[in-house]
Design a protein around this motif. Structure first.
Motif, PDB file in Angstrom:
ATOM      1  N   UNK A 114      30.868  47.963  35.020  1.00 36.21           N
ATOM      2  CA  UNK A 114      31.937  48.619  35.781  1.00 36.21           C
ATOM      3  C   UNK A 114      32.305  48.005  37.122  1.00 36.21           C
ATOM      4  N   UNK A 115      31.330  47.536  37.917  1.00 36.78           N
ATOM      5  CA  UNK A 115      31.670  47.019  39.243  1.00 36.78           C
ATOM      6  C   UNK A 115      31.908  45.514  39.254  1.00 36.78           C
ATOM      7  N   UNK A 116      31.952  44.903  38.080  1.00 34.73           N
ATOM      8  CA  UNK A 116      32.179  43.474  37.988  1.00 34.73           C
ATOM      9  C   UNK A 116      33.617  43.148  38.395  1.00 34.73           C
ATOM     10  N   UNK A 117      33.781  42.033  39.057  1.00 42.41           N
ATOM     11  CA  UNK A 117      35.095  41.674  39.616  1.00 42.41           C
ATOM     12  C   UNK A 117      36.203  41.611  38.562  1.00 42.41           C
ATOM     13  N   UNK A 118      36.032  40.900  37.439  1.00 36.64           N
ATOM     14  CA  UNK A 118      37.119  40.873  36.461  1.00 36.64           C
ATOM     15  C   UNK A 118      37.384  42.232  35.825  1.00 36.64           C
ATOM     16  N   UNK A 119      36.339  43.055  35.685  1.00 38.00           N
ATOM     17  CA  UNK A 119      36.537  44.397  35.143  1.00 38.00           C
ATOM     18  C   UNK A 119      37.430  45.211  36.073  1.00 38.00           C
ATOM     19  N   UNK A 120      37.174  45.134  37.370  1.00 33.90           N
ATOM     20  CA  UNK A 120      37.988  45.876  38.335  1.00 33.90           C
ATOM     21  C   UNK A 120      39.415  45.336  38.387  1.00 33.90           C
ATOM     22  N   UNK A 121      39.567  44.024  38.262  1.00 30.83           N
ATOM     23  CA  UNK A 121      40.918  43.456  38.232  1.00 30.83           C
ATOM     24  C   UNK A 121      41.680  43.971  37.017  1.00 30.83           C
ATOM     25  N   UNK A 122      41.018  44.017  35.872  1.00 32.16           N
ATOM     26  CA  UNK A 122      41.669  44.531  34.663  1.00 32.16           C
ATOM     27  C   UNK A 122      42.005  46.010  34.810  1.00 32.16           C
ATOM     28  N   UNK A 123      41.124  46.775  35.477  1.00 33.46           N
ATOM     29  CA  UNK A 123      41.407  48.193  35.704  1.00 33.46           C
ATOM     30  C   UNK A 123      42.639  48.360  36.592  1.00 33.46           C
ATOM     31  N   UNK A 124      42.715  47.565  37.647  1.00 31.89           N
ATOM     32  CA  UNK A 124      43.880  47.645  38.538  1.00 31.89           C
ATOM     33  C   UNK A 124      45.161  47.252  37.806  1.00 31.89           C
ATOM     34  N   UNK A 125      45.071  46.264  36.960  1.00 32.93           N
ATOM     35  CA  UNK A 125      46.243  45.835  36.195  1.00 32.93           C
ATOM     36  C   UNK A 125      46.772  46.975  35.334  1.00 32.93           C
ATOM     37  N   UNK A 126      45.853  47.750  34.757  1.00 35.87           N
ATOM     38  CA  UNK A 126      46.251  48.848  33.872  1.00 35.87           C
ATOM     39  C   UNK A 126      46.660  50.100  34.637  1.00 35.87           C
ATOM     40  N   UNK A 127      45.909  50.444  35.692  1.00 33.55           N
ATOM     41  CA  UNK A 127      46.085  51.746  36.334  1.00 33.55           C
ATOM     42  C   UNK A 127      46.808  51.695  37.682  1.00 33.55           C
ATOM     43  N   UNK A 128      46.847  50.525  38.335  1.00 29.34           N
ATOM     44  CA  UNK A 128      47.527  50.389  39.623  1.00 29.34           C
ATOM     45  C   UNK A 128      48.459  49.188  39.604  1.00 29.34           C
ATOM     46  N   UNK A 129      49.453  49.195  38.716  1.00 29.97           N
ATOM     47  CA  UNK A 129      50.326  48.023  38.596  1.00 29.97           C
ATOM     48  C   UNK A 129      51.073  47.697  39.885  1.00 29.97           C
ATOM     49  N   UNK A 130      51.323  48.705  40.716  1.00 32.27           N
ATOM     50  CA  UNK A 130      51.986  48.470  41.991  1.00 32.27           C
ATOM     51  C   UNK A 130      51.131  47.592  42.893  1.00 32.27           C
ATOM     52  N   UNK A 131      49.839  47.887  42.953  1.00 37.06           N
ATOM     53  CA  UNK A 131      48.922  47.094  43.769  1.00 37.06           C
ATOM     54  C   UNK A 131      48.639  45.748  43.107  1.00 37.06           C
ATOM     55  N   UNK A 132      48.487  45.763  41.793  1.00 33.09           N
ATOM     56  CA  UNK A 132      48.210  44.531  41.051  1.00 33.09           C
ATOM     57  C   UNK A 132      49.270  43.460  41.331  1.00 33.09           C
TER      58      UNK A 132
END
Length: 258
Positions: free
Chosen positions: A131-149
């Motif tokens: 869960x706290x791995x960098x690419x995992x968090x990037x993928x989460x942001x891509x899916x759930x925070x597209x504005x920030x992504x």
């Protein structure tokens, strides 16, 4: 060449500074505790402005305690906690700091486990997603925070952010990147197939240039020198993932020495 070395450690709680002489004797140290915020359950973030402000304070306090001239510092090295997610925006301004205590992506990791993503990443990076791995968090942001992504310009780590603020350089180094599952470990480089496994093939340009840990990342800027008491032009090296730094600090420097 100066007689002293300045080390900085950007952990999940405290940022520390320490000055050593070339024999490894400590002259002075200083630390400053930061604050985490939890905007939602499982989300653990930090204010990057506070992190840098604390870094400047501990540098100045350490210099004052040591009682040495800033020009006597030969070089600066940074360590920091691995993983989490630290990013600058496309203009190079601080964007977000997610700590390696964050669990927001637990559901995504479970989804990936069912889909066999770890079987694709492990042969390349020698890691499976967590869960706290960098690419995992990037993928989460891509899916759930597209504005920030859409605003992300550079992805790196806590100590890389400090190096960036000291020098303006946007780089990372091998130890942190390998610890985050972002490298083809055998080839020591980024890998498109690995990024595709995370669903991040469109994010290759967010990954900064790679240097070795002891390579010079940049030099202290004039503005930073005025704010910290450091000497402008002091070299700052790439630094280390803190787990690797701890091993080296304990004398484990070659295969078999553990």
């Amino acid at each position: 060449m100066g007689e002293y070395l300045l080390g900085l450690d950007a952990g999940n709680t405290v940022i520390k500074a320490v000055i050593f002489d070339r024999a490894g004797r400590e002259l002075a140290h200083a630390g400053e505790e930061g604050h985490s915020r939890m905007p939602q359950p499982g989300h653990v973030e930090r204010d990057l402005g506070e992190l840098w402000a604390n870094a400047k304070r501990v540098i100045r306090a350490c210099l004052d305690k040591a009682g040495i001239a800033a020009g006597d510092i030969a070089a600066i090295g940074c360590a920091g906690h691995g993983n989490g997610f630290y990013a600058l925006d496309k203009d190079g301004e601080p964007l977000i700091g997610i700590q390696s205590l964050d669990t927001r992506a637990t559901g995504l990791v479970e989804e990936w486990a069912s889909a066999g993503v770890g079987e694709r990443t492990y042969p390349i990076a020698r890691q499976r997603p967590w869960p706290s791995q960098t690419p995992t968090l990037l993928a989460w942001l891509k899916r759930h925070r597209p504005d920030l992504f859409k605003r992300i310009g550079t992805v790196f780590f806590s100590k890389d952010f400090v190096v960036n603020q000291l020098t303006g350089a946007r780089v990372s180094e091998m130890s942190d990147m390998s610890g985050a599952g972002l490298l083809d470990l055998a080839a020591r480089r980024y890998d498109r197939a690995l990024m595709e496994a995370y669903g991040l093939s469109d994010c290759m340009d967010m990954l900064p240039p790679l240097i070795e840990s002891a390579d010079i990342a940049g030099r202290v800027t004039e503005d930073v020198a005025r704010e910290t008491g450091l000497a402008a032009g002091t070299p700052v090296v790439g630094g280390l993932f803190d787990v690797v730094a701890s091993a080296l600090g304990s004398g484990v420097s070659r295969t078999g020495s553990a």
